[in-house]
Design an enzyme around this catalytic site. Structure first.
Site, PDB file in Angstrom:
ATOM      1  N   GLU A  86       0.711  -1.252   0.117  1.00  0.00           N
ATOM      2  CA  GLU A  86       0.059  -0.035  -0.026  1.00  0.00           C
ATOM      3  C   GLU A  86       1.094   1.393   0.029  1.00  0.00           C
ATOM      4  O   GLU A  86       0.658   1.977   0.600  1.00  0.00           O
ATOM      5  CB  GLU A  86      -1.110  -0.056   1.295  1.00  0.00           C
ATOM      6  CG  GLU A  86      -1.906  -1.039   1.149  1.00  0.00           C
ATOM      7  CD  GLU A  86      -2.947  -0.971   2.532  1.00  0.00           C
ATOM      8  OE1 GLU A  86      -2.470  -0.684   3.515  1.00  0.00           O
ATOM      9  OE2 GLU A  86      -4.076  -1.407   2.291  1.00  0.00           O
ATOM     10  N   GLU A  90      -7.066  -7.367  -0.147  1.00  0.00           N
ATOM     11  CA  GLU A  90      -7.256  -7.380   1.071  1.00  0.00           C
ATOM     12  C   GLU A  90      -8.809  -7.169   1.268  1.00  0.00           C
ATOM     13  O   GLU A  90      -9.079  -5.782   1.173  1.00  0.00           O
ATOM     14  CB  GLU A  90      -6.726  -6.261   1.890  1.00  0.00           C
ATOM     15  CG  GLU A  90      -5.202  -6.660   2.125  1.00  0.00           C
ATOM     16  CD  GLU A  90      -4.309  -5.553   3.101  1.00  0.00           C
ATOM     17  OE1 GLU A  90      -5.081  -5.126   3.826  1.00  0.00           O
ATOM     18  OE2 GLU A  90      -3.128  -5.798   2.954  1.00  0.00           O
TER      19      GLU A  90
END
Ligand SMILES: *[C@@H]1O[C@H](CO)[C@@H](O)[C@H](O)[C@H]1NC(C)=O
Ligand SMILES: *[C@@H]1O[C@H](CO)[C@@H](O)[C@H](O)[C@H]1NC(C)=O
Ligand SMILES: *[C@@H]1O[C@H](CO)[C@@H](O)[C@H](O)[C@H]1NC(C)=O
Ligand SMILES: *[C@@H]1O[C@H](CO)[C@@H](O)[C@H](O)[C@H]1NC(C)=O
Ligand SMILES: *[C@@H]1O[C@H](CO)[C@@H](O)[C@H](O)[C@H]1NC(C)=O
Length: 623
Positions: A179, A256
């Site tokens: 991320e 995710e």
């Protein structure tokens, strides 16, 4: 020449599939391809270093039985390289073994090695000693950081690269950074990591970012498949819209998919769970079904969370305060902290089986042995923390714990007053994190960064008084603006009013093991103001099994059973019990040590319960 040019440019556009149709795992624009056939990742996140290695096979078999075919795993660098150049791939760090067991259980692997992994783990998986490396700037194109990252990634690859699918192993794909677009947009840095991983692995690489324009702009990198996380519809749409570099396009993966959220300590923080919440379960089923019918891939975050044992939880920086993640990383995940299936497990399993159209490839759910109860037993004070101090450092101005080679736990600073001084106490630039303040052996206050406005402790000290500051690292931040500066203990000067206090005796208290009990306890009597006390006890169990350990009425501290630091307890909740895996127990003479930071005469017992209860209590130290 022309056709050669066409071929190479086509390869660049189509990704690895065109250049390597013989690769065991690859992808084209719409599908992952395993041995040439479309492969949909029905995945879940499960990090080996949060699970006792004795239970890896059990947890992996439960994943397979929920219908998963792929496990996504973060690797925690800080556990693997606890001090610079010291490598540990044993026990819970034996990642290779975990991947081998996954394969034996019929699961493939997506490796998420970091070096930064976020994951509500101490400093997002970074070792604390990075703070002491001159010139270090994490997550940027910085030589000290890239050098340290390279050494870690190389050692990890030496262990696990032989387990790539190209060698007949389970590893299908490797993530680059984590991320990154939520943090920065230093593409030179991400490209440097990409190139390191390319030299270590043959399987495809991918990035994983939030489903939004700025996240993807920061995280996407040429030549690496770009994927998203969070809500799958938003994420897939965002990638379709904002990623235009053809070398980053391929099948969609929600890397995710959050079924719930983490728990943080606080009187007002309730435990997150979907148990009994029909609406939440239905919405999870709908999302999973949507991704699967869309022919896309998904990873349930978390499938099984496990435990931040010892001092390994992270802090989050929220509303200008440190929100400390609980030791339990139950996460309300489909498989709970103890490895038992929850409502979400059954709901997701049903959806996966419905999608597959038949249940013949999904194994039956393994039957678990029951959780055990341990009747209430008593503990006794065995040694006071301040009677079991290590060799100190003597310093004019106090220093942070990392400067003394310490990463976790506590650090105590002692100062003998020369000249009377009064005013409010400032324990360094900011409290890092929880500071218990003692004058002449009596607790006079608590200054804690978990509160938006930490308490003001006003002192009036005379010559000869002894001031002691016991500073607890509550978990380095893994996400948020304060991520980069992470020293613990005292940073800067300790002042009272305008006076800088000089001459300190500093005791690093990493507490890897609790100290040995005194033959006869000589510490202070437990009271609301006494210094911390270790209690010990022993207990037997008739049948060995998992249990949840409760400490009724104890305020705050840590628990060791048979030498294993199970984590923190804190009366404020929502965690009110510590997972005690049966693999750490024996029938007779189990030894328990409890550190009581704020001892109370009436809190002396512990009990093992088979059904855990979450809940909150008022904070006795709230400012
Ligand atoms: C990707 O490969 C699969 C399997 O061969 C095929 O069905 C699909 O059409 C391919 N997609 C593209 C865009 O070529
Ligand atoms: C699958 O998701 C994509 C977004 O990436 C969307 O364009 C497409 O319409 C979806 N397909 C179905 C069947 O929902
Ligand atoms: C907890 O919630 C109550 C009720 O909403 C509120 O009055 C109190 O200030 C909150 N405490 C903290 C520490 O946030
Ligand atoms: C598969 O479905 C059959 C019929 O509904 C059922 O009896 C069986 O237990 C199921 N197997 C699994 C692995 O869920
Ligand atoms: C700490 O105090 C010393 C005086 O002992 C002073 O020189 C120094 O600038 C102070 N440091 C900070 C960070 O305020």
């Amino acid at each position: 020449m022309r056709s050669f040019w066409l071929l190479t440019s086509l390869a660049a556009i189509l990704g690895p599939a065109a250049s390597a149709d013989t690769a065991p795992f690859t992808y084209n624009r719409t599908d992952f391809l395993l041995h040439g056939k479309p492969y949909q990742m029905i995945g879940g996140q499960m990090d080996p270093q949060r699970i006792p290695n004795e239970y890896w096979r059990d947890r992996l078999s439960m994943a397979r039985a929920m219908g998963l075919n792929t496990i996504f795993s973060y690797i925690f660098w800080n556990d693997i390289e606890p001090s610079p150049g010291t490598w540990d791939f044993t026990g819970q760090n034996d990642i290779k073994k975990y991947f081998q067991i996954a394969q034996e259980e019929g699961l493939n692997i997506v490796l998420r090695p970091g070096p930064y992994i976020c994951g509500e783990r101490e400093w997002g998986g970074f070792p604390a000693w990075l703070s002491e490396v001159p010139g270090m700037a994490v997550r940027t194109n910085n030589k000290p950081f890239l050098d340290a990252s390279k050494a870690y990634l190389e050692h990890l690859a030496e262990e696990v690269a032989p387990l790539q699918v190209t060698n007949g192993g389970p590893i299908l794909m490797v993530q680059v950074e984590n991320e990154y677009g939520s943090f920065g947009n230093d593409h030179i840095y991400v490209a440097a990591l990409r190139d390191m991983l390319k030299s270590q692995y043959e399987v495809p690489l991918y990035t994983n970012d939030g489903g939004g324009e700025s996240y993807l702009a920061g995280g996407q990198i040429t030549g690496v498949l770009a994927e998203t996380d969070g809500d799958p519809k938003t994420g897939f749409e965002a990638r379709d819209k904002f990623v235009t570099d053809p070398t980053s396009l391929g099948p969609q993966l929600d890397g995710e998919y959050y079924v719930t959220w983490i728990d943080t300590w606080g009187s007002n923080s309730t435990h997150n769970t979907n148990d009994g919440n029909a609406a939440a379960l239905k919405s999870i089923q709908d999302d999973v079904a949507w991704v699967l019918t869309n022919k896309s891939s998904i990873s349930i975050y978390m499938f099984h969370g496990g435990t931040n044992m010892g001092f390994q939880n992270a802090g989050l920086w929220i509303d200008n305060a440190l929100s400390a993640v609980t030791s339990s990383y139950d996460y309300g995940a489909p498989l709970d902290e103890s490895g038992r299936p929850t409502d979400a497990y059954h709901a997701i399993r049903e959806t996966i089986i419905a999608h597959l159209g038949d249940n013949s490839t999904v194994p039956d759910i393994p039957v678990k042995s029951p959780m055990i109860d341990i009747p209430t037993f008593q503990l006794k004070p065995s040694v006071a923390l301040f009677d079991a101090l290590p060799e100190p450092a003597r310093q004019q101005n106090p220093t942070n714990m990392e400067a003394l080679g310490q990463s976790y736990g506590f650090i105590m600073y002692r100062h003998k007053v020369n000249t009377a001084v009064k005013g409010s106490l400032k324990p360094g630039d900011v409290p890092r994190d929880r500071v218990l303040v003692y004058v002449n052996g009596e607790r006079v206050g608590v200054v804690d960064r978990i509160y938006m406005v930490p308490a003001t402790v006003t002192l009036d000290l005379k010559a000869g008084d002894v001031l002691e500051l016991l500073v607890e690292n509550m978990g380095r931040i893994d996400y948020g603006p304060a991520l980069v500066e992470q020293r613990k203990g005292v940073v800067g000067n300790v002042t009272i009013g305008d006076n800088v206090l000089l001459d300190w005796v500093t005791y690093p208290l990493a507490l890897e093991q609790p100290p040995a009990p005194q033959a006869k306890y000589r510490g202070p009597a437990p009271s609301a103001t006494s210094t911390p006390i270790f209690y010990t006890g022993s207990f037997d169990v008739e049948t060995i099994g998992d249990t949840f350990l409760e400490l009724p009425g104890w305020v705050k501290g840590n628990v060791w059973v048979n030498g294993v630091n199970l984590g923190r307890y804190w009366i404020i909740g929502p965690q009110q019990s510590l997972y005690l895996p049966g693999c750490y127990l024996k029938n007779k003479g189990n030894q328990i040590t409890v550190l009581a930071l704020e001892p109370l005469a009436e809190a002396t017992s512990a009990v093992g319960i088979s059904k855990r209860v979450w809940g909150n209590n008022p904070d006795p130290d709230a400012p």
